[in-house]
Design a protein around this motif. Structure first.
Motif, PDB file in Angstrom:
ATOM      1  N   PRO A   6       0.861  -1.185   0.000  1.00 22.69           N
ATOM      2  CA  PRO A   6       0.000   0.000   0.000  1.00 22.69           C
ATOM      3  C   PRO A   6       0.895   1.231   0.000  1.00 22.69           C
ATOM      4  N   TYR A   7       0.535   2.254  -0.738  1.00 22.94           N
ATOM      5  CA  TYR A   7       1.342   3.468  -0.705  1.00 22.94           C
ATOM      6  C   TYR A   7       0.491   4.686  -0.962  1.00 22.94           C
ATOM      7  N   THR A   8       1.063   5.853  -0.694  1.00 19.95           N
ATOM      8  CA  THR A   8       0.335   7.105  -0.802  1.00 19.95           C
ATOM      9  C   THR A   8       1.278   8.201  -1.304  1.00 19.95           C
ATOM     10  N   THR A   9       0.727   9.361  -1.644  1.00 27.05           N
ATOM     11  CA  THR A   9       1.520  10.483  -2.129  1.00 27.05           C
ATOM     12  C   THR A   9       2.198  11.194  -0.968  1.00 27.05           C
ATOM     13  N   ARG A  12       3.017  17.404  -0.959  1.00 30.13           N
ATOM     14  CA  ARG A  12       3.513  18.363  -1.949  1.00 30.13           C
ATOM     15  C   ARG A  12       4.667  17.829  -2.787  1.00 30.13           C
ATOM     16  N   SER A  13       4.541  16.628  -3.277  1.00 35.41           N
ATOM     17  CA  SER A  13       5.612  16.023  -4.048  1.00 35.41           C
ATOM     18  C   SER A  13       5.025  15.077  -5.076  1.00 35.41           C
ATOM     19  N   PRO A  14       5.693  14.904  -6.232  1.00 38.13           N
ATOM     20  CA  PRO A  14       5.213  13.899  -7.172  1.00 38.13           C
ATOM     21  C   PRO A  14       5.574  12.493  -6.710  1.00 38.13           C
ATOM     22  N   ARG A  15       6.440  12.373  -5.691  1.00 40.18           N
ATOM     23  CA  ARG A  15       6.867  11.061  -5.201  1.00 40.18           C
ATOM     24  C   ARG A  15       5.753  10.368  -4.436  1.00 40.18           C
ATOM     25  N   GLN A  16       5.811   9.056  -4.440  1.00 37.15           N
ATOM     26  CA  GLN A  16       4.891   8.224  -3.687  1.00 37.15           C
ATOM     27  C   GLN A  16       5.706   7.503  -2.614  1.00 37.15           C
ATOM     28  N   LYS A  17       5.053   6.953  -1.597  1.00 38.44           N
ATOM     29  CA  LYS A  17       5.758   6.190  -0.581  1.00 38.44           C
ATOM     30  C   LYS A  17       4.892   5.030  -0.119  1.00 38.44           C
ATOM     31  N   ILE A  18       5.524   4.035   0.449  1.00 39.10           N
ATOM     32  CA  ILE A  18       4.811   2.914   1.036  1.00 39.10           C
ATOM     33  C   ILE A  18       4.148   3.408   2.313  1.00 39.10           C
ATOM     34  N   CYS A  19       2.861   3.151   2.481  1.00 39.82           N
ATOM     35  CA  CYS A  19       2.145   3.552   3.688  1.00 39.82           C
ATOM     36  C   CYS A  19       1.194   2.421   4.063  1.00 39.82           C
ATOM     37  N   HIS A  20       1.621   1.580   5.003  1.00 39.25           N
ATOM     38  CA  HIS A  20       0.821   0.421   5.380  1.00 39.25           C
ATOM     39  C   HIS A  20      -0.459   0.812   6.122  1.00 39.25           C
ATOM     40  N   GLU A  21      -0.502   1.999   6.697  1.00 41.37           N
ATOM     41  CA  GLU A  21      -1.676   2.428   7.461  1.00 41.37           C
ATOM     42  C   GLU A  21      -2.775   3.032   6.590  1.00 41.37           C
ATOM     43  N   HIS A  22      -2.402   3.945   5.668  1.00 38.73           N
ATOM     44  CA  HIS A  22      -3.404   4.686   4.893  1.00 38.73           C
ATOM     45  C   HIS A  22      -3.332   4.478   3.387  1.00 38.73           C
ATOM     46  N   GLY A  23      -2.331   3.752   2.910  1.00 40.01           N
ATOM     47  CA  GLY A  23      -2.126   3.615   1.467  1.00 40.01           C
ATOM     48  C   GLY A  23      -3.124   2.695   0.785  1.00 40.01           C
ATOM     49  N   LYS A  24      -3.281   2.889  -0.513  1.00 44.36           N
ATOM     50  CA  LYS A  24      -4.112   2.010  -1.337  1.00 44.36           C
ATOM     51  C   LYS A  24      -3.255   0.848  -1.826  1.00 44.36           C
ATOM     52  N   THR A  25      -3.834  -0.330  -1.913  1.00 43.72           N
ATOM     53  CA  THR A  25      -3.092  -1.503  -2.345  1.00 43.72           C
ATOM     54  C   THR A  25      -2.686  -1.373  -3.810  1.00 43.72           C
ATOM     55  N   ALA A  26      -1.460  -1.781  -4.094  1.00 41.90           N
ATOM     56  CA  ALA A  26      -0.946  -1.813  -5.455  1.00 41.90           C
ATOM     57  C   ALA A  26      -0.232  -3.142  -5.641  1.00 41.90           C
ATOM     58  N   HIS A  27      -0.389  -3.764  -6.813  1.00 38.56           N
ATOM     59  CA  HIS A  27       0.161  -5.104  -7.048  1.00 38.56           C
ATOM     60  C   HIS A  27       0.908  -5.111  -8.370  1.00 38.56           C
ATOM     61  N   GLY A  49      -3.297   0.225 -11.171  1.00 39.58           N
ATOM     62  CA  GLY A  49      -2.802   1.373 -11.927  1.00 39.58           C
ATOM     63  C   GLY A  49      -2.515   2.584 -11.070  1.00 39.58           C
ATOM     64  N   ARG A  50      -1.677   2.443 -10.077  1.00 34.45           N
ATOM     65  CA  ARG A  50      -1.333   3.560  -9.200  1.00 34.45           C
ATOM     66  C   ARG A  50      -0.214   4.402  -9.825  1.00 34.45           C
ATOM     67  N   SER A  51      -0.210   5.691  -9.498  1.00 30.18           N
ATOM     68  CA  SER A  51       0.845   6.592  -9.974  1.00 30.18           C
ATOM     69  C   SER A  51       2.206   6.102  -9.505  1.00 30.18           C
ATOM     70  N   HIS A  52       3.132   6.036 -10.411  1.00 28.99           N
ATOM     71  CA  HIS A  52       4.520   5.650 -10.129  1.00 28.99           C
ATOM     72  C   HIS A  52       4.631   4.240  -9.562  1.00 28.99           C
ATOM     73  N   PHE A  70      13.581  10.387  -9.001  1.00 25.56           N
ATOM     74  CA  PHE A  70      12.767  10.496  -7.781  1.00 25.56           C
ATOM     75  C   PHE A  70      13.056   9.388  -6.776  1.00 25.56           C
ATOM     76  N   TYR A  71      13.259   8.167  -7.233  1.00 23.23           N
ATOM     77  CA  TYR A  71      13.311   7.035  -6.322  1.00 23.23           C
ATOM     78  C   TYR A  71      14.670   6.359  -6.185  1.00 23.23           C
ATOM     79  N   ALA A  72      15.623   6.684  -7.056  1.00 21.71           N
ATOM     80  CA  ALA A  72      16.971   6.115  -6.948  1.00 21.71           C
ATOM     81  C   ALA A  72      17.832   7.057  -6.110  1.00 21.71           C
ATOM     82  N   ASP A  73      18.822   6.499  -5.455  1.00 17.66           N
ATOM     83  CA  ASP A  73      19.681   7.296  -4.578  1.00 17.66           C
ATOM     84  C   ASP A  73      20.892   7.889  -5.283  1.00 17.66           C
ATOM     85  N   GLU A  74      21.143   7.538  -6.532  1.00 15.33           N
ATOM     86  CA  GLU A  74      22.336   8.011  -7.221  1.00 15.33           C
ATOM     87  C   GLU A  74      22.248   9.503  -7.523  1.00 15.33           C
TER      88      GLU A  74
END
Length: 107
Positions: A6-9, A12-27, A49-52, A70-74
């Motif tokens: 599950p993840y959420t926005t 104020r960012s285009p990035r998404q994050k994993i959120c086990h409490e409030h996120g929508k399921t994505a597979h 079909g979740r964003s990102h 957005f998601y890589a550390d390099e």
């Protein structure tokens, strides 16, 4: 293999994050196609079909997509652009006929 998170926005960012409490399921299902030194080519199948979604899932399992600013550390990114490519796309046309398009990646 599959990832199911599950993840959420982020605020104020285009990035998404994993959120086990409030996120929508994505597979997403994935299959390793080729391993080449420090990189691996994978086939990804998004079941939702979740964003990102693909970018978030690969980053969450420790394998961000090359060139993902957005998601890589390099810093700078390991590739000049995001190396994500829709190799096969299937859509129904206006008459309801399924049309399939295929284009191999250039990388």
């Amino acid at each position: 293999r599959s990832t199911l998170f599950p993840y959420t926005t982020l605020f104020r960012s285009p990035r998404q994050k994993i959120c086990h409490e409030h996120g929508k399921t994505a597979h997403t299902s994935y299959q390793v196609l080729v391993r080449d030194g420090a990189t691996t080519r994978v086939a990804l199948i998004p079941h939702t079909g979740r964003s990102h979604q693909l970018r978030v899932h690969l980053a969450a399992i420790g394998h961000p997509i090359l060139g993902d600013e957005f998601y890589a550390d390099e810093e700078p990114p390991a590739a000049p652009r995001l190396l994500l490519h829709a190799e096969t796309l299937a859509v129904a046309n206006l008459h309801g006929t399924l049309q399939r398009f295929h284009l191999a990646p250039a990388f």
